[in-house]
Write an enzyme that holds these catalytic residues in place. Structure first.
Site, short mmCIF file in Angstrom:
data_model
loop_
_atom_site.label_atom_id
_atom_site.label_comp_id
_atom_site.label_asym_id
_atom_site.label_seq_id
_atom_site.Cartn_x
_atom_site.Cartn_y
_atom_site.Cartn_z
N SER A 35 10.17 62.39 -46.50
CA SER A 35 11.63 62.34 -46.66
C SER A 35 12.06 62.69 -48.07
O SER A 35 11.61 62.07 -49.04
CB SER A 35 12.15 60.93 -46.35
OG SER A 35 11.84 60.57 -45.04
N HIS A 67 12.10 65.43 -41.24
CA HIS A 67 10.82 66.16 -41.20
C HIS A 67 11.02 67.46 -40.42
O HIS A 67 11.68 67.46 -39.38
CB HIS A 67 9.73 65.29 -40.55
CG HIS A 67 9.35 64.10 -41.38
ND1 HIS A 67 8.27 64.09 -42.24
CD2 HIS A 67 9.93 62.88 -41.51
CE1 HIS A 67 8.20 62.91 -42.84
NE2 HIS A 67 9.19 62.16 -42.42
N ARG A 88 4.81 64.86 -39.89
CA ARG A 88 3.98 63.69 -40.13
C ARG A 88 4.07 62.78 -38.92
O ARG A 88 5.16 62.54 -38.41
CB ARG A 88 4.50 62.98 -41.37
CG ARG A 88 3.76 61.71 -41.75
CD ARG A 88 4.29 61.11 -43.03
NE ARG A 88 3.37 61.21 -44.14
CZ ARG A 88 3.72 61.30 -45.41
NH1 ARG A 88 4.99 61.34 -45.74
NH2 ARG A 88 2.81 61.37 -46.36
N THR A 89 2.93 62.32 -38.46
CA THR A 89 2.95 61.28 -37.43
C THR A 89 2.81 59.95 -38.15
O THR A 89 1.88 59.74 -38.92
CB THR A 89 1.78 61.47 -36.44
OG1 THR A 89 1.93 62.74 -35.80
CG2 THR A 89 1.78 60.37 -35.38
N HIS A 90 3.79 59.09 -37.93
CA HIS A 90 3.76 57.78 -38.59
C HIS A 90 2.97 56.78 -37.76
O HIS A 90 2.94 56.86 -36.54
CB HIS A 90 5.19 57.27 -38.81
CG HIS A 90 5.94 58.01 -39.87
ND1 HIS A 90 6.62 59.17 -39.61
CD2 HIS A 90 6.09 57.76 -41.20
CE1 HIS A 90 7.17 59.60 -40.74
NE2 HIS A 90 6.86 58.76 -41.72
N GLU A 189 11.10 45.89 -44.56
CA GLU A 189 10.54 44.57 -44.82
C GLU A 189 11.66 43.52 -44.97
O GLU A 189 12.79 43.85 -45.34
CB GLU A 189 9.73 44.59 -46.14
CG GLU A 189 8.58 45.54 -46.13
CD GLU A 189 9.00 47.01 -46.19
OE1 GLU A 189 10.04 47.32 -46.80
OE2 GLU A 189 8.29 47.83 -45.59
N SER A 208 3.90 55.04 -44.75
CA SER A 208 3.00 56.19 -44.56
C SER A 208 1.94 56.19 -45.66
O SER A 208 1.69 55.19 -46.32
CB SER A 208 3.80 57.50 -44.59
OG SER A 208 4.33 57.72 -45.88
N ASN A 231 15.75 53.93 -52.22
CA ASN A 231 16.56 52.70 -52.25
C ASN A 231 15.67 51.61 -52.84
O ASN A 231 14.45 51.76 -52.87
CB ASN A 231 16.99 52.31 -50.82
CG ASN A 231 15.79 52.18 -49.90
OD1 ASN A 231 15.31 53.18 -49.37
ND2 ASN A 231 15.29 50.97 -49.74
CL1 6GU Z 1 12.65 49.45 -48.38
N1 6GU Z 1 10.59 50.01 -46.92
C1 6GU Z 1 9.80 50.83 -46.26
N2 6GU Z 1 8.73 50.31 -45.65
N3 6GU Z 1 9.97 52.15 -46.17
C2 6GU Z 1 11.04 52.65 -46.80
C3 6GU Z 1 11.93 51.87 -47.51
C4 6GU Z 1 11.66 50.50 -47.55
N4 6GU Z 1 12.89 52.66 -48.01
C5 6GU Z 1 12.60 53.90 -47.63
N5 6GU Z 1 11.48 53.92 -46.90
#
Ligand code: 6GU
Length: 268
Positions: A35, A67, A88-90, A189, A208, A231
């Site tokens: 991303s 993607h 990408r495969t997550h 999370e 990833s 972020n």
């Molecule tokens: Cl805060 N967490 C995760 N796991 N992936 C993210 C994210 C946060 N922000 C962008 N990708």
């Protein structure tokens, strides 16, 4: 799709299709563009071929916005060739860890000796503003899974190559680095989980890269990892998290990080 298939054989099949369709027998370096990083594919060199990932054995078209779903062969200015994976495969897609690392094994089978893994991720360090690219110095794999099967005891001491990080810093000395923590996702999370990640030494949270890096090392590749901080993680930033915000930060940072990545790749 044969569950009994040898994953390395499927990767060799994929590499053969890429060689056939691109006319390039050997790639030198591979990049997975996560991303925010997609624009780099347009400026690192001259695109020789663009293949739909769905046409390459073992790949599935990615369902995640941001993607491209393609595998590109790009000629760099110095004549080297880069394989650019925009599919990408997550792990959270539940197709199994073999699928997750298939692109990395394919990259190795095309001859690539350097694997550049990029992603958009959450930051735990408050000083990182959204749009900041950071080097991955190490990872914590919280998926409780591994791409290695059986008694394959691979050393991960210098997984994220100190040499390649130095090269990246020679291009941008202001690049900060941090420990990437891979959660399963696809939910972000909780604030408590972010605090746990921080307590155990994580600086970046994402979904990833760690599993892919392990497979790259198993294949004998040198790994360079970049996260775009899209972020701050939950509880670190005061506002709720959204995928729209992640995409927006990616769009804004895209020209800057594409230029950074192009200059780093030229120097690798
Ligand atoms: Cl805060 N967490 C995760 N796991 N992936 C993210 C994210 C946060 N922000 C962008 N990708």
């Amino acid at each position: 799709n044969d569950p009994a298939a040898d994953p390395f054989e499927v990767a060799r099949d994929a590499a053969a299709v890429i060689a056939d369709r691109s006319g390039i027998e050997r790639h030198d370096i591979a990049l997975t563009l996560g991303s925010g990083w997609g624009k780099a594919a347009d400026i690192i060199g001259e695109t020789v071929s663009t293949i739909d990932a769905a046409d390459v054995p073992g790949f599935s078209a990615s369902a995640v916005p941001g993607h491209s779903g393609t595998v590109r062969s790009i000629r760099l200015e110095d004549g080297r060739h880069a394989l650019v994976i925009g599919a990408r495969t997550h792990y959270y897609e539940n197709h199994g860890v073999r699928r997750v690392v298939h692109s990395v094994r394919t990259a190795a089978a095309t001859g690539a000796s350097i694997m550049v893994l990029t992603n958009g991720a959450g930051g735990i360090k408050e000083t990182w503003k959204p749009g900041t690219p950071v080097l991955i110095s190490d990872h914590i794999n919280l998926t409780a899974d591994s791409p290695l099967e059986g008694a394959t005891f691979v050393d991960l001491t210098d997984l994220y190559s100190a040499r390649l990080r130095e090269v990246a810093r020679s291009i941008d000395p202001s690049l900060d680095e941090g420990v990437y923590t891979q959660f399963r996702g696809p939910h972000y999370e909780t604030p408590a989980e972010v605090q746990m990640a921080k307590t155990i030494g994580g600086h970046i949270v994402g979904m990833s890269t760690a599993l892919e890096a392990i497979a790259a090392r198993q294949a004998g590749m040198e790994v360079l990892g970049f996260s775009l901080i899209t972020n701050l993680a939950a509880g670190i930033q005061k506002t709720p998290l959204s995928h729209a915000e992640v995409l927006e930060a990616g769009r804004e940072a895209e020209p800057v990080i594409a230029d950074l990545l192009a200059r780093v790749v030229a120097a690798l």
